[in-house]
Each structure stands twice: as C-alpha cells, then as structure tokens.
Design a protein around this motif. Structure first.
Motif, mmCIF file in Angstrom:
data_model
loop_
_atom_site.group_PDB
_atom_site.id
_atom_site.type_symbol
_atom_site.label_atom_id
_atom_site.label_comp_id
_atom_site.label_asym_id
_atom_site.label_seq_id
_atom_site.Cartn_x
_atom_site.Cartn_y
_atom_site.Cartn_z
ATOM 1 N N ILE A 1 1.174 -1.397 -0.170
ATOM 2 C CA ILE A 1 -0.273 0.023 0.059
ATOM 3 C C ILE A 1 0.727 1.235 -0.335
ATOM 4 O O ILE A 1 1.121 2.044 -0.454
ATOM 5 C CB ILE A 1 -0.865 -0.201 1.376
ATOM 6 N N LEU A 2 2.114 0.878 0.729
ATOM 7 C CA LEU A 2 2.796 2.451 0.747
ATOM 8 C C LEU A 2 3.173 2.713 -0.014
ATOM 9 O O LEU A 2 3.425 3.921 -0.763
ATOM 10 C CB LEU A 2 3.342 2.077 2.477
ATOM 11 N N LYS A 3 4.026 1.336 -0.647
ATOM 12 C CA LYS A 3 4.821 2.619 -2.180
ATOM 13 C C LYS A 3 4.090 2.080 -3.591
ATOM 14 O O LYS A 3 5.067 2.401 -3.847
ATOM 15 C CB LYS A 3 5.914 0.667 -1.908
ATOM 16 N N GLU A 4 3.161 1.178 -3.544
ATOM 17 C CA GLU A 4 2.168 1.473 -4.469
ATOM 18 C C GLU A 4 1.538 3.184 -4.633
ATOM 19 O O GLU A 4 1.550 2.666 -5.767
ATOM 20 C CB GLU A 4 1.524 0.005 -5.184
ATOM 21 N N THR A 5 1.032 3.052 -4.262
ATOM 22 C CA THR A 5 0.259 4.494 -3.651
ATOM 23 C C THR A 5 0.979 5.855 -3.643
ATOM 24 O O THR A 5 0.955 6.697 -3.947
ATOM 25 C CB THR A 5 -0.784 4.461 -2.896
ATOM 26 N N GLY A 6 2.898 5.882 -2.792
ATOM 27 C CA GLY A 6 2.562 7.253 -2.051
ATOM 28 C C GLY A 6 2.246 7.847 -0.775
ATOM 29 O O GLY A 6 2.073 8.891 -0.561
ATOM 30 N N CYS A 7 1.589 6.827 -0.371
ATOM 31 C CA CYS A 7 0.274 6.918 1.060
ATOM 32 C C CYS A 7 1.809 7.895 1.866
ATOM 33 O O CYS A 7 2.872 7.341 1.365
ATOM 34 C CB CYS A 7 -0.691 6.744 0.976
ATOM 35 N N ASP A 8 1.552 8.295 3.219
ATOM 36 C CA ASP A 8 2.017 8.336 4.344
ATOM 37 C C ASP A 8 1.740 7.545 5.601
ATOM 38 O O ASP A 8 3.064 6.918 6.136
ATOM 39 C CB ASP A 8 1.830 9.752 5.163
#
Length: 264
Positions: free
Chosen positions: A102-109
């Motif tokens: 989730i973090l890596k593929e979306t760029g979320c925090d």
C-alpha cells in the motif's frame, strides 16, 4: 513537503486535527485545497463507491487503486489508507507485506487498521518496517458480523474498560493516532486524556483531538443512510439530481446545445 506524522502527533492538546475520508482525485483535491490535515482513503468505499452493504468485500488491490487517485489530487495533506478485511488479520508477515504494498504502490504516508490488543504484534512489525500506523477502536466496521449492528460501542462498563485499555495497548505498540468511532463522548474524553497520541473522533463527541467525516456524507452526496454523527454541510445530491433533470429536459426540447456550446 506536506503534513507529516510528527506534525500530526505534535497537535495533541494544542490544535484540533481535521480528517476527511475521500476516495478519488476530485474529492481529494477539494479536501486538500480546503486545508484538511489528513485524508483517509477508507474501506468504506465498498459502500459509498461500490454499493456494497459493508466494508468487508473491498480488496487490497481496490484500496491501492483508489489511494493512487487520491494521491494524485493531494499536495499537502497526510494520506492514510485503510488496510481492508483479511489483509492483516491472518498473520503479521502478510500484514507487513500488504502494508508495504500500500505504501510503496500508492505513495501514501500511513496505513490504518482496526482492533485492539490482539493486533499489537502486527502493529509492532508494521511500524518496525518503517510504516506509520493509525489505530481504530470502538465501532470497528470490519467486525460487523460479530457486532450484528452499527450501534455505538462502549456503553456498558466492561466494553468501555476494554476499549480504554486497548487504547493504551495501541499507543505502546507504536500507533501515531487512534480513531474512536461511535463511542460515548465521556469515554472518548477519558481515552483522549489517558493516551499520549492524538485521538480522532467520529461519533465520539467534541473532546477528542480531532474529527473525521466522509466527504460524500458531509456534502450530502451519499444518502443511502445517515448515521447520527453525520452533519450535512451541503446537499449536493439534491442539486445534482435537479441539474441532470434540467439537462434532460433541454436535450429533449432541443434547447441544448445552443450556438454558445457549438463550434461554428
């Protein structure tokens, strides 16, 4: 550089935190331009965007798809993405892998997951992997088949005690904030005073460190049902229906398009 996790944590007891749940580029861009602190890509998209009757069916891939759209519309707000049902419950190895995706593929925090003390090892390992975690206590919608309804939690003494204790467990596990959903306002106030991390309420009274509402709820776009905690700040579905009716009438009467909307 937008809002950071340390900045959110530093607001505890100093400044109210504003969080909005959004699911796409347009709504996220509006929320970001309005100056919210956090945008949550919630698994509630199963109901609001997909027409399901609970959050349970939504998948990791679907969460990633929507989070990518939200990321595209955000310049400043912190972006948190819900970990959907069965993306973290089986074991912590799978949980870390899904949180990492989730973090890596979306760029979320950051990611958010539901549950108390039973997920301490999972939270420990996700945080150890360098992924910030937001907790969620009270009414946890992924457990709807156990609860049997969306009624408020923590009204009896035993359940209130467990929720309060679970907040401490989550704090010690390393969460940077905790959502308190549909709990009595006095319980939310007690928890807010007892933990060092910010609390964000939804149906939990005004004494939490912040508040969250769903974009489509607060603007009156989604009206399949209206929880007690929702305040309608606009009635955009009504306006949209009237606008589409007017468009249909003009097309059928050959009043649209006029020369103003035609290439000459």
């Amino acid at each position: 550089m937008g809002v950071s996790v340390p900045e959110i944590m530093a607001k505890k007891g100093r400044e109210k935190i504003v969080m909005i749940t959004a699911y796409d580029y347009t709504s996220a861009r509006i929320a970001d331009e309005a100056g919210v602190d956090i945008i949550l890509v919630g698994d509630s998209l199963a109901m609001v965007m997909q027409g399901k009757n609970s959050t349970i069916p939504v998948t990791v891939d679907e969460m990633i798809y929507h989070a990518k759209m939200v990321k595209a519309g955000v310049k400043n707000a912190l972006i948190v993405v819900d970990m959907p049902f069965m993306s973290y419950q089986a074991d912590y190895v799978e949980a870390v892998r899904n949180a990492g995706r989730i973090l890596k593929e979306t760029g979320c925090d950051a990611v958010k997951l539901e549950g108390g003390r039973e997920f301490v090892p999972t939270i420990n390992n996700i945080v150890a992997a360098g992924i910030p975690v937001m907790g969620h206590l009270g009414l946890t919608p992924q457990s709807i088949n156990i609860f049997g309804s969306y009624k408020a939690r923590g009204r009896d003494e035993a359940e209130a005690k467990k929720i309060k204790e679970d907040a401490k467990f989550l704090q010690d596990a390393g969460v940077f904030s905790i959502v308190l959903e549909s709990v009595p306002k006095h319980l939310a106030a007690e928890i807010t005073q007892s933990v060092k991390v910010p609390t964000i309420g939804i149906g939990a009274g005004v004494l939490t460190d912040g508040q969250v509402l769903v974009f489509h709820d607060m603007l009156g776009l989604f009206d399949d049902f209206k929880p007690k905690f929702v305040k309608r700040y606009a009635h955009l579905k009504k306006d949209a229906v009237e606008a589409v009716k007017q468009y249909a009438e003009e097309v059928r009467a050959a009043k649209f398009p006029t020369d103003e909307h035609s290439y000459l």
